[in-house]
Design a protein around this motif. Sequence first.
Motif, PDB file in Angstrom:
ATOM      1  N   THR A 188     -10.111  -4.311   5.071  1.00 24.25           N
ATOM      2  CA  THR A 188      -8.834  -3.830   4.538  1.00 24.25           C
ATOM      3  C   THR A 188      -7.755  -4.895   4.608  1.00 24.25           C
ATOM      4  OG1 THR A 188      -8.306  -2.955   6.714  1.00 24.25           O
ATOM      5  CG2 THR A 188      -9.335  -1.436   5.163  1.00 24.25           C
ATOM      6  N   ARG A 189      -8.135  -6.116   4.749  1.00 24.13           N
ATOM      7  CA  ARG A 189      -7.181  -7.195   4.994  1.00 24.13           C
ATOM      8  C   ARG A 189      -6.094  -7.298   3.915  1.00 24.13           C
ATOM      9  NH1 ARG A 189      -9.506 -12.844   6.295  1.00 24.13           N
ATOM     10  NH2 ARG A 189      -9.018 -12.204   8.386  1.00 24.13           N
ATOM     11  N   TRP A 190      -6.456  -7.389   2.648  1.00 21.18           N
ATOM     12  CA  TRP A 190      -5.455  -7.702   1.623  1.00 21.18           C
ATOM     13  C   TRP A 190      -4.557  -6.508   1.310  1.00 21.18           C
ATOM     14  CZ3 TRP A 190      -4.746 -12.470   1.675  1.00 21.18           C
ATOM     15  CH2 TRP A 190      -5.799 -13.340   1.895  1.00 21.18           C
ATOM     16  N   ALA A 191      -5.129  -5.338   1.231  1.00 19.71           N
ATOM     17  CA  ALA A 191      -4.300  -4.156   0.939  1.00 19.71           C
ATOM     18  C   ALA A 191      -3.308  -3.909   2.076  1.00 19.71           C
ATOM     19  CB  ALA A 191      -5.193  -2.935   0.725  1.00 19.71           C
ATOM     20  N   ALA A 192      -3.769  -4.021   3.311  1.00 18.05           N
ATOM     21  CA  ALA A 192      -2.878  -3.806   4.448  1.00 18.05           C
ATOM     22  C   ALA A 192      -1.830  -4.913   4.529  1.00 18.05           C
ATOM     23  CB  ALA A 192      -3.681  -3.737   5.747  1.00 18.05           C
ATOM     24  N   ARG A 193      -2.224  -6.145   4.230  1.00 19.04           N
ATOM     25  CA  ARG A 193      -1.272  -7.260   4.259  1.00 19.04           C
ATOM     26  C   ARG A 193      -0.180  -7.047   3.215  1.00 19.04           C
ATOM     27  NH1 ARG A 193       0.435 -12.059   2.449  1.00 19.04           N
ATOM     28  NH2 ARG A 193       0.645 -13.786   3.887  1.00 19.04           N
ATOM     29  N   GLU A 194      -0.566  -6.555   2.040  1.00 20.75           N
ATOM     30  CA  GLU A 194       0.421  -6.275   0.996  1.00 20.75           C
ATOM     31  C   GLU A 194       1.389  -5.170   1.430  1.00 20.75           C
ATOM     32  OE1 GLU A 194       1.205  -7.680  -1.970  1.00 20.75           O
ATOM     33  OE2 GLU A 194      -0.157  -9.268  -1.323  1.00 20.75           O
ATOM     34  N   ARG A 195       0.857  -4.140   2.105  1.00 22.90           N
ATOM     35  CA  ARG A 195       1.732  -3.066   2.595  1.00 22.90           C
ATOM     36  C   ARG A 195       2.727  -3.601   3.632  1.00 22.90           C
ATOM     37  NH1 ARG A 195      -3.108  -0.022   2.502  1.00 22.90           N
ATOM     38  NH2 ARG A 195      -3.361  -0.264   4.753  1.00 22.90           N
ATOM     39  N   VAL A 196       2.245  -4.489   4.515  1.00 20.89           N
ATOM     40  CA  VAL A 196       3.124  -5.066   5.534  1.00 20.89           C
ATOM     41  C   VAL A 196       4.216  -5.895   4.870  1.00 20.89           C
ATOM     42  CG1 VAL A 196       3.226  -6.748   7.424  1.00 20.89           C
ATOM     43  CG2 VAL A 196       1.437  -5.018   7.408  1.00 20.89           C
ATOM     44  N   VAL A 197       3.820  -6.761   3.937  1.00 25.68           N
ATOM     45  CA  VAL A 197       4.795  -7.629   3.263  1.00 25.68           C
ATOM     46  C   VAL A 197       5.779  -6.806   2.450  1.00 25.68           C
ATOM     47  CG1 VAL A 197       5.046  -9.428   1.505  1.00 25.68           C
ATOM     48  CG2 VAL A 197       3.287  -9.647   3.258  1.00 25.68           C
ATOM     49  N   ASP A 198       5.276  -5.808   1.713  1.00 28.55           N
ATOM     50  CA  ASP A 198       6.166  -4.971   0.899  1.00 28.55           C
ATOM     51  C   ASP A 198       7.168  -4.216   1.766  1.00 28.55           C
ATOM     52  OD1 ASP A 198       4.883  -5.834  -1.371  1.00 28.55           O
ATOM     53  OD2 ASP A 198       3.659  -4.005  -1.603  1.00 28.55           O
ATOM     54  N   ARG A 199       6.696  -3.719   2.887  1.00 26.05           N
ATOM     55  CA  ARG A 199       7.596  -2.973   3.772  1.00 26.05           C
ATOM     56  C   ARG A 199       8.659  -3.880   4.381  1.00 26.05           C
ATOM     57  NH1 ARG A 199       5.490   1.495   8.040  1.00 26.05           N
ATOM     58  NH2 ARG A 199       7.524   2.182   8.736  1.00 26.05           N
ATOM     59  N   LEU A 200       8.271  -5.060   4.829  1.00 25.50           N
ATOM     60  CA  LEU A 200       9.237  -5.988   5.411  1.00 25.50           C
ATOM     61  C   LEU A 200      10.202  -6.511   4.344  1.00 25.50           C
ATOM     62  CD1 LEU A 200       7.088  -7.985   7.980  1.00 25.50           C
ATOM     63  CD2 LEU A 200       8.866  -6.302   8.430  1.00 25.50           C
ATOM     64  N   GLU A 201       9.697  -6.698   3.149  1.00 21.28           N
ATOM     65  CA  GLU A 201      10.569  -7.158   2.061  1.00 21.28           C
ATOM     66  C   GLU A 201      11.623  -6.097   1.732  1.00 21.28           C
ATOM     67  OE1 GLU A 201      10.181  -8.896  -2.499  1.00 21.28           O
ATOM     68  OE2 GLU A 201       8.386  -8.489  -1.316  1.00 21.28           O
ATOM     69  N   ALA A 202      11.212  -4.832   1.711  1.00 18.85           N
ATOM     70  CA  ALA A 202      12.168  -3.752   1.448  1.00 18.85           C
ATOM     71  C   ALA A 202      13.203  -3.676   2.567  1.00 18.85           C
ATOM     72  CB  ALA A 202      11.431  -2.424   1.308  1.00 18.85           C
TER      73      ALA A 202
END
Length: 190
Positions: free
Chosen positions: A93-107
Amino acid sequence: MTLTRRLFLLVGVVATVAGLAVVAGVSLGLELTDVFLGLVGALAAIQGLRYVQRRRDTTPNTTVTGDPEARISVPMPGSDFDDDLVSAAGRRTRWAARERVVDRLEARAKGALVARGGRAPEEAAALLETGGWTDDPVAARFLGASVSIPLRQRVRLFLSGRSSLADRAERTVAAIERVGTADDPAGERR
Protein backbone atom coordinates in the motif's frame (compact mmCIF):
# COMPACT_ATOMS: atom_id res chain seq x y z
CA MET A 1 -56.17 -30.66 44.93
CA THR A 2 -55.39 -33.40 47.44
CA LEU A 3 -57.52 -34.22 50.49
CA THR A 4 -54.95 -32.94 52.99
CA ARG A 5 -54.62 -29.72 51.10
CA ARG A 6 -58.38 -29.22 51.14
CA LEU A 7 -58.46 -29.94 54.87
CA PHE A 8 -55.69 -27.37 55.55
CA LEU A 9 -57.50 -24.84 53.38
CA LEU A 10 -60.76 -25.38 55.26
CA VAL A 11 -59.07 -25.08 58.67
CA GLY A 12 -57.29 -21.91 57.53
CA VAL A 13 -60.49 -20.28 56.29
CA VAL A 14 -62.43 -21.21 59.46
CA ALA A 15 -59.60 -19.95 61.68
CA THR A 16 -59.41 -16.69 59.75
CA VAL A 17 -63.15 -16.08 59.89
CA ALA A 18 -63.29 -16.99 63.59
CA GLY A 19 -60.31 -14.73 64.35
CA LEU A 20 -61.88 -11.80 62.52
CA ALA A 21 -65.18 -12.38 64.31
CA VAL A 22 -63.52 -12.42 67.73
CA VAL A 23 -61.55 -9.28 66.96
CA ALA A 24 -64.72 -7.58 65.71
CA GLY A 25 -66.42 -8.36 69.01
CA VAL A 26 -68.78 -11.12 67.98
CA SER A 27 -68.97 -13.58 70.81
CA LEU A 28 -68.59 -17.13 69.61
CA GLY A 29 -68.28 -18.50 73.09
CA LEU A 30 -64.53 -18.03 73.00
CA GLU A 31 -62.61 -15.54 74.99
CA LEU A 32 -59.57 -13.79 73.62
CA THR A 33 -57.22 -15.37 76.13
CA ASP A 34 -53.51 -15.95 76.21
CA VAL A 35 -53.95 -19.63 75.31
CA PHE A 36 -55.96 -18.75 72.20
CA LEU A 37 -53.42 -16.13 71.15
CA GLY A 38 -50.62 -18.65 71.71
CA LEU A 39 -52.32 -21.21 69.47
CA VAL A 40 -52.83 -18.65 66.69
CA GLY A 41 -49.20 -17.56 67.00
CA ALA A 42 -47.98 -21.17 66.84
CA LEU A 43 -50.12 -21.82 63.78
CA ALA A 44 -48.73 -18.70 62.10
CA ALA A 45 -45.17 -19.75 62.92
CA ILE A 46 -45.73 -23.26 61.50
CA GLN A 47 -47.23 -21.80 58.33
CA GLY A 48 -44.29 -19.41 57.97
CA LEU A 49 -41.79 -22.24 58.38
CA ARG A 50 -43.67 -24.23 55.74
CA TYR A 51 -43.34 -21.36 53.24
CA VAL A 52 -39.64 -20.95 54.03
CA GLN A 53 -39.07 -24.68 53.49
CA ARG A 54 -40.87 -24.57 50.15
CA ARG A 55 -38.80 -21.55 49.06
CA ARG A 56 -35.54 -23.39 49.73
CA ASP A 57 -36.26 -25.85 46.93
CA THR A 58 -36.85 -23.25 44.24
CA THR A 59 -34.08 -21.77 42.11
CA PRO A 60 -33.58 -18.06 42.54
CA ASN A 61 -34.45 -15.79 39.64
CA THR A 62 -31.68 -13.34 38.88
CA THR A 63 -31.17 -10.65 36.33
CA VAL A 64 -27.83 -10.05 34.70
CA THR A 65 -27.18 -6.38 34.11
CA GLY A 66 -24.56 -4.84 31.89
CA ASP A 67 -21.41 -3.29 33.23
CA PRO A 68 -22.23 0.37 34.01
CA GLU A 69 -18.58 1.29 33.63
CA ALA A 70 -18.20 -0.12 30.13
CA ARG A 71 -15.98 2.13 28.10
CA ILE A 72 -16.74 3.00 24.56
CA SER A 73 -13.87 2.79 22.15
CA VAL A 74 -13.33 6.28 20.82
CA PRO A 75 -10.90 6.88 17.98
CA MET A 76 -7.89 8.96 18.87
CA PRO A 77 -7.48 12.12 16.77
CA GLY A 78 -4.82 11.65 14.14
CA SER A 79 -4.74 7.86 14.37
CA ASP A 80 -5.87 7.52 10.74
CA PHE A 81 -2.94 9.72 9.69
CA ASP A 82 -0.58 7.53 11.72
CA ASP A 83 -2.07 4.44 10.09
CA ASP A 84 -1.51 5.96 6.65
CA LEU A 85 2.06 6.82 7.60
CA VAL A 86 2.73 3.25 8.75
CA SER A 87 1.11 1.70 5.69
CA ALA A 88 3.09 4.03 3.42
CA ALA A 89 6.20 2.21 4.63
CA GLY A 90 4.73 -1.17 3.57
CA ARG A 91 5.25 -2.61 0.12
CA ARG A 92 1.65 -3.29 -0.94
CA THR A 93 0.00 0.00 0.00
CA ARG A 94 3.02 2.25 -0.24
CA TRP A 95 2.01 4.66 -3.03
CA ALA A 96 -1.67 5.09 -2.21
CA ALA A 97 -0.91 5.70 1.47
CA ARG A 98 1.97 8.05 0.60
CA GLU A 99 -0.38 10.07 -1.62
CA ARG A 100 -2.93 10.29 1.21
CA VAL A 101 -0.22 11.51 3.60
CA VAL A 102 1.07 14.12 1.14
CA ASP A 103 -2.43 15.28 0.20
CA ARG A 104 -3.43 15.65 3.83
CA LEU A 105 -0.29 17.58 4.78
CA GLU A 106 -0.63 19.76 1.70
CA ALA A 107 -4.22 20.64 2.65
CA ARG A 108 -3.09 21.45 6.20
CA ALA A 109 -0.22 23.61 4.94
CA LYS A 110 -2.54 25.50 2.61
CA GLY A 111 -5.05 25.95 5.44
CA ALA A 112 -2.31 27.22 7.76
CA LEU A 113 -1.06 29.69 5.15
CA VAL A 114 -4.59 31.04 4.68
CA ALA A 115 -5.66 31.06 8.34
CA ARG A 116 -2.47 31.97 10.17
CA GLY A 117 -0.26 33.31 7.41
CA GLY A 118 -2.82 35.75 6.07
CA ARG A 119 -2.50 34.53 2.47
CA ALA A 120 -5.16 34.19 -0.18
CA PRO A 121 -5.89 30.59 -1.26
CA GLU A 122 -4.34 31.16 -4.70
CA GLU A 123 -1.24 32.71 -3.15
CA ALA A 124 -0.97 29.82 -0.68
CA ALA A 125 -1.16 27.29 -3.55
CA ALA A 126 1.57 29.17 -5.42
CA LEU A 127 3.79 29.22 -2.32
CA LEU A 128 3.34 25.46 -1.92
CA GLU A 129 4.31 24.85 -5.57
CA THR A 130 7.45 26.94 -5.35
CA GLY A 131 8.42 25.90 -1.82
CA GLY A 132 8.48 29.49 -0.60
CA TRP A 133 6.20 28.74 2.29
CA THR A 134 9.04 27.34 4.43
CA ASP A 135 12.80 27.51 4.79
CA ASP A 136 13.01 23.70 5.23
CA PRO A 137 13.83 22.23 1.81
CA VAL A 138 12.88 18.72 2.97
CA ALA A 139 9.35 19.86 3.88
CA ALA A 140 9.01 21.92 0.71
CA ARG A 141 10.10 19.00 -1.50
CA PHE A 142 7.86 16.56 0.37
CA LEU A 143 4.83 18.65 -0.63
CA GLY A 144 5.86 18.69 -4.29
CA ALA A 145 8.06 21.76 -4.77
CA SER A 146 11.06 21.28 -7.04
CA VAL A 147 13.59 22.35 -4.44
CA SER A 148 16.97 20.71 -4.20
CA ILE A 149 18.01 19.25 -0.87
CA PRO A 150 21.63 19.96 0.04
CA LEU A 151 23.95 16.94 0.14
CA ARG A 152 24.67 17.49 3.83
CA GLN A 153 20.96 17.16 4.71
CA ARG A 154 20.59 14.09 2.49
CA VAL A 155 23.46 12.38 4.29
CA ARG A 156 22.01 13.36 7.67
CA LEU A 157 18.62 11.91 6.69
CA PHE A 158 20.28 8.71 5.48
CA LEU A 159 22.40 8.28 8.63
CA SER A 160 19.56 9.06 11.06
CA GLY A 161 18.36 5.45 10.90
CA ARG A 162 14.72 6.53 10.82
CA SER A 163 12.25 5.97 8.05
CA SER A 164 12.82 8.67 5.48
CA LEU A 165 9.09 9.04 4.94
CA ALA A 166 8.41 9.46 8.65
CA ASP A 167 11.26 11.95 9.00
CA ARG A 168 10.08 14.00 6.03
CA ALA A 169 6.49 13.97 7.28
CA GLU A 170 7.64 15.05 10.75
CA ARG A 171 9.66 17.91 9.32
CA THR A 172 6.71 18.96 7.18
CA VAL A 173 4.40 18.98 10.21
CA ALA A 174 6.96 21.08 12.11
CA ALA A 175 7.15 23.52 9.18
CA ILE A 176 3.34 23.77 9.07
CA GLU A 177 3.30 24.51 12.80
CA ARG A 178 5.71 27.41 12.25
CA VAL A 179 3.47 29.09 9.64
CA GLY A 180 2.26 32.45 10.92
CA THR A 181 4.68 32.57 13.86
CA ALA A 182 7.80 34.66 14.39
CA ASP A 183 9.86 31.76 12.94
CA ASP A 184 7.90 31.82 9.67
CA PRO A 185 10.20 32.64 6.72
CA ALA A 186 7.30 33.24 4.34
CA GLY A 187 6.54 36.56 5.97
CA GLU A 188 4.57 38.02 8.80
CA ARG A 189 0.84 38.12 9.10
CA ARG A 190 -1.02 40.58 7.04
